[in-house]
Design an enzyme around this catalytic site. Structure first.
Site, PDB file in Angstrom:
ATOM      1  N   ARG A   1      62.946  45.094   3.888  1.00  0.00           N
ATOM      2  CA  ARG A   1      61.787  45.418   4.700  1.00  0.00           C
ATOM      3  C   ARG A   1      60.657  45.365   3.846  1.00  0.00           C
ATOM      4  O   ARG A   1      60.873  45.543   2.474  1.00  0.00           O
ATOM      5  CB  ARG A   1      62.497  46.799   5.447  1.00  0.00           C
ATOM      6  CG  ARG A   1      63.259  46.646   7.242  1.00  0.00           C
ATOM      7  CD  ARG A   1      63.865  47.901   7.146  1.00  0.00           C
ATOM      8  NE  ARG A   1      62.674  48.820   7.223  1.00  0.00           N
ATOM      9  CZ  ARG A   1      62.839  49.798   8.394  1.00  0.00           C
ATOM     10  NH1 ARG A   1      64.295  50.933   8.219  1.00  0.00           N
ATOM     11  NH2 ARG A   1      62.385  50.706   8.871  1.00  0.00           N
TER      12      ARG A   1
ATOM     13  N   ASP B   1      40.189  24.868  19.262  1.00  0.00           N
ATOM     14  CA  ASP B   1      41.561  24.963  19.638  1.00  0.00           C
ATOM     15  C   ASP B   1      42.289  23.542  19.177  1.00  0.00           C
ATOM     16  O   ASP B   1      42.928  22.732  19.678  1.00  0.00           O
ATOM     17  CB  ASP B   1      41.916  24.427  21.424  1.00  0.00           C
ATOM     18  CG  ASP B   1      40.534  23.956  21.976  1.00  0.00           C
ATOM     19  OD1 ASP B   1      39.495  22.441  20.618  1.00  0.00           O
ATOM     20  OD2 ASP B   1      40.762  23.314  22.723  1.00  0.00           O
TER      21      ASP B   1
ATOM     22  N   GLY C   1      35.377  12.112  26.972  1.00  0.00           N
ATOM     23  CA  GLY C   1      34.749  11.052  27.035  1.00  0.00           C
ATOM     24  C   GLY C   1      34.577  10.378  26.466  1.00  0.00           C
ATOM     25  O   GLY C   1      35.064  10.245  24.644  1.00  0.00           O
TER      26      GLY C   1
ATOM     27  N   ALA D   1      34.727  28.175  20.644  1.00  0.00           N
ATOM     28  CA  ALA D   1      35.521  29.304  21.030  1.00  0.00           C
ATOM     29  C   ALA D   1      35.529  29.932  22.027  1.00  0.00           C
ATOM     30  O   ALA D   1      36.345  30.851  21.806  1.00  0.00           O
ATOM     31  CB  ALA D   1      36.875  30.436  19.572  1.00  0.00           C
TER      32      ALA D   1
ATOM     33  N   ASN E   1      45.552  22.304  25.437  1.00  0.00           N
ATOM     34  CA  ASN E   1      44.823  22.842  26.521  1.00  0.00           C
ATOM     35  C   ASN E   1      45.987  23.118  27.573  1.00  0.00           C
ATOM     36  O   ASN E   1      45.977  24.268  28.631  1.00  0.00           O
ATOM     37  CB  ASN E   1      44.503  21.596  27.239  1.00  0.00           C
ATOM     38  CG  ASN E   1      42.229  21.903  27.194  1.00  0.00           C
ATOM     39  OD1 ASN E   1      42.078  22.532  26.776  1.00  0.00           O
ATOM     40  ND2 ASN E   1      42.089  20.151  26.663  1.00  0.00           N
TER      41      ASN E   1
ATOM     42  N   TYR F   1      64.890  60.425   5.696  1.00  0.00           N
ATOM     43  CA  TYR F   1      64.378  61.064   6.840  1.00  0.00           C
ATOM     44  C   TYR F   1      65.295  62.089   7.245  1.00  0.00           C
ATOM     45  O   TYR F   1      66.788  62.509   7.350  1.00  0.00           O
ATOM     46  CB  TYR F   1      65.125  60.261   8.186  1.00  0.00           C
ATOM     47  CG  TYR F   1      63.641  60.149   9.504  1.00  0.00           C
ATOM     48  CD1 TYR F   1      62.350  61.096   8.550  1.00  0.00           C
ATOM     49  CD2 TYR F   1      64.577  60.324   9.877  1.00  0.00           C
ATOM     50  CE1 TYR F   1      61.493  61.644   9.515  1.00  0.00           C
ATOM     51  CE2 TYR F   1      64.093  61.565  11.396  1.00  0.00           C
ATOM     52  CZ  TYR F   1      61.842  61.234  11.542  1.00  0.00           C
ATOM     53  OH  TYR F   1      61.822  61.891  12.391  1.00  0.00           O
TER      54      TYR F   1
ATOM     55  N   GLY G   1      35.977  29.487  25.613  1.00  0.00           N
ATOM     56  CA  GLY G   1      36.624  28.617  26.782  1.00  0.00           C
ATOM     57  C   GLY G   1      37.747  29.773  26.660  1.00  0.00           C
ATOM     58  O   GLY G   1      38.278  30.140  26.220  1.00  0.00           O
TER      59      GLY G   1
ATOM     60  N   ASN H   1      35.488  10.789  22.391  1.00  0.00           N
ATOM     61  CA  ASN H   1      34.847  11.608  22.159  1.00  0.00           C
ATOM     62  C   ASN H   1      35.440  12.643  21.555  1.00  0.00           C
ATOM     63  O   ASN H   1      36.647  13.336  22.289  1.00  0.00           O
ATOM     64  CB  ASN H   1      33.357  11.947  22.577  1.00  0.00           C
ATOM     65  CG  ASN H   1      33.038  13.325  21.763  1.00  0.00           C
ATOM     66  OD1 ASN H   1      32.875  13.227  20.620  1.00  0.00           O
ATOM     67  ND2 ASN H   1      31.836  14.106  23.143  1.00  0.00           N
TER      68      ASN H   1
ATOM     69  N   ARG I   1      45.054  26.731  31.680  1.00  0.00           N
ATOM     70  CA  ARG I   1      45.890  25.949  31.863  1.00  0.00           C
ATOM     71  C   ARG I   1      47.444  26.468  30.618  1.00  0.00           C
ATOM     72  O   ARG I   1      48.536  26.124  31.059  1.00  0.00           O
ATOM     73  CB  ARG I   1      45.641  24.268  31.332  1.00  0.00           C
ATOM     74  CG  ARG I   1      45.444  23.468  32.468  1.00  0.00           C
ATOM     75  CD  ARG I   1      45.191  22.359  31.881  1.00  0.00           C
ATOM     76  NE  ARG I   1      43.971  21.277  31.382  1.00  0.00           N
ATOM     77  CZ  ARG I   1      43.648  20.694  30.933  1.00  0.00           C
ATOM     78  NH1 ARG I   1      45.106  19.574  30.812  1.00  0.00           N
ATOM     79  NH2 ARG I   1      42.800  20.220  30.043  1.00  0.00           N
TER      80      ARG I   1
END
Length: 456
Positions: A332, A103, A140, A9, A227, A386, A11, A170, A15
């Site tokens: 909330r 990735d 590959g 991880a 990528n 408040y 890289g 691969n 791109r």
């Protein structure tokens, strides 16, 4: 047998054109690298090590809750170099190591276990996860000999014309005997077109030493790496469809799964119906028989049985049985809504507890309050929590009736069975059974319109 995993991880992901490290881009609400970590954790790994480099501190922060270790790859000199940077993690270990990429978030628990079992049962020193694809561009190639045994892996840029015709690719995911891997990492060379150390070359090194190499092919979707933003969207769509189908197979009706967004950690029980445009995130749990009409966002919340939600936002909160929310309500964080309650249109609840059978039908704000059961809030009520410096608490007992356009100025207590007159601003405690009125006395000035010449 000892089993560990290494996730690459480090890289940059040029791109992606992003300041955010590539592996931290989210798919179905979760960072890609955390998808991979969580999948591997479900496979009973003894240890998981993450190789980080680009944006290392950000990646650490995003993954620190997973209880993993880290190796640093300061320079990105290839996948083989990444493993060299993890040698300290591997040192003195015996057993097997799986290698995955941070990735590729679609890898499944079933495939990881399949890879490990294939590796063990075949007594391989290295096993490659592969896939057969129509277009192998950029991948590959798995080169096999005449006996169909794995001979080597050749990166796309280094392929001959004949090797480019091979369709078995691969994945960049492997299983190795730890000792064999460590003993041969130092033999890697960067004598290639990219000047990088390829992990794939370890396969050829082991093969030349007579080691047994295995390869097992899987669904090509599972090994898809990301990528670019386009690939990120494609992976998102694939996983989103898979998540929706899982819920539908479990008895959930999803009217249009292409326009429904459900996070991977969300749990939904049967007979719930989900209309398009809903975004359900985080660790949300939606129980049986709920109706989610279009365009709500629900995050990290528990929705109990038979709840109806229309076009609302619910964050980090708990909604009780048979309650209705919306349209256009905003609940909330740290809010708890009871059973058989009503939170209507343009109502905002903030960090408050609302009792059973209480109705808050429209145009009301309740913040930092504890509200009992059986209460009714008129239109335009404001819990004024408040004071310009700090937030203060309001406590309202059971069966209180709050008239329209009332202001309850905290800190304040409204006891049970009380009435607040419409238009009142309440600043003092209201005792049980009382009617509180706090407004100017009405005066009618007869003939005023004629005297002012305003009659039309």
């Amino acid at each position: 047998m000892y089993k560990c995993a290494l996730i690459l991880a480090a890289g940059k992901g040029k791109r992606m054109k992003s300041r955010l490290p590539k592996v931290l881009h989210k798919v179905c609400g979760k960072e890609m690298v955390n998808h991979v970590i969580d999948t591997l954790k479900s496979c009973d790994m003894n240890e998981i090590n993450l190789v980080i480099g680009n944006g290392a501190e950000e990646v650490k922060k995003a993954t620190e809750s997973r209880n993993i270790s880290y190796s640093i790859q300061k320079e990105q000199l290839g996948t083989g170099h990444a493993l060299m940077c993890a040698k300290q993690f591997l040192q003195d270990k015996n057993g097997l190591i799986t290698v995955f990429t941070g990735d590729a978030p679609l890898i499944t628990e079933e495939t990881v276990k399949k890879l490990i079992n294939f590796h063990i049962n075949g007594q391989y020193k290295a096993t490659i996860l592969t896939a057969i694809v129509k277009d192998a561009t950029g991948y590959g190639r798995i080169i096999r000999d005449k006996l169909s045994e794995v001979e080597k892996i050749v990166e796309h840029k280094d392929c001959t014309e004949e090797e480019l015709t091979v369709k078995e690719i691969n994945s960049g995911m492997y299983c190795f005997d730890i000792k064999e891997l460590i003993d041969n990492l130092d033999e890697l060379s960067n004598n290639n077109s990219q000047g990088e150390y390829y992990l794939t070359d370890v396969i050829e090194i082991l093969k030349n030493k007579g080691c047994k190499i295995g390869a097992i092919d899987v669904d090509s979707n599972e090994i898809r790496g990301v990528n670019s933003r386009i690939q990120l969207a494609e992976v998102e769509e694939t996983l989103r469809q898979k998540i929706s189908k899982k819920h539908m197979n479990n008895g959930v009706t999803i009217i249009d799964f292409k326009n429904t967004y459900i996070g991977i950690d969300v749990k939904i029980e049967r007979d719930t119906i989900i209309y398009p445009g809903n975004v359900i995130e985080g660790k949300t749990i939606i129980k049986e028989g709920c109706m989610l009409y279009p365009n709500s966002r629900i995050k990290d919340s528990i929705i109990e049985n038979n709840v109806t939600i229309q076009n609302s936002v619910i964050l980090e909160s708990h909604i009780g049985n048979n309650t209705t929310v919306g349209p256009f309500a905003y609940i909330r964080p740290q809010s708890e809504i009871g059973n058989d309650a009503r939170v209507g249109d343009f109502v905002e609840i903030k960090k408050s507890k609302i009792g059973n059978n209480t109705k808050i039908s429209h145009l009301t704000y309740i913040g930092d309050a504890e509200v009992g059961s059986g209460c009714n809030f008129g239109c335009g009520t404001v819990v004024v929590n408040y004071d310009g410096k700090s937030k203060n608490k309001t406590i309202i007992g059971d069966n209180a009736f709050i008239g329209c356009n009332a202001n309850l100025v905290a800190p304040i207590e409204i006891e049970s069975n009380t009435y607040i007159a419409a238009g009142s601003t309440i600043t003092k405690k209201v005792p049980s059974g009382a009617l509180a009125v706090s407004r100017a006395k009405q005066m009618n000035k007869e003939g005023w319109v004629d005297r002012k010449g305003l009659k039309k």
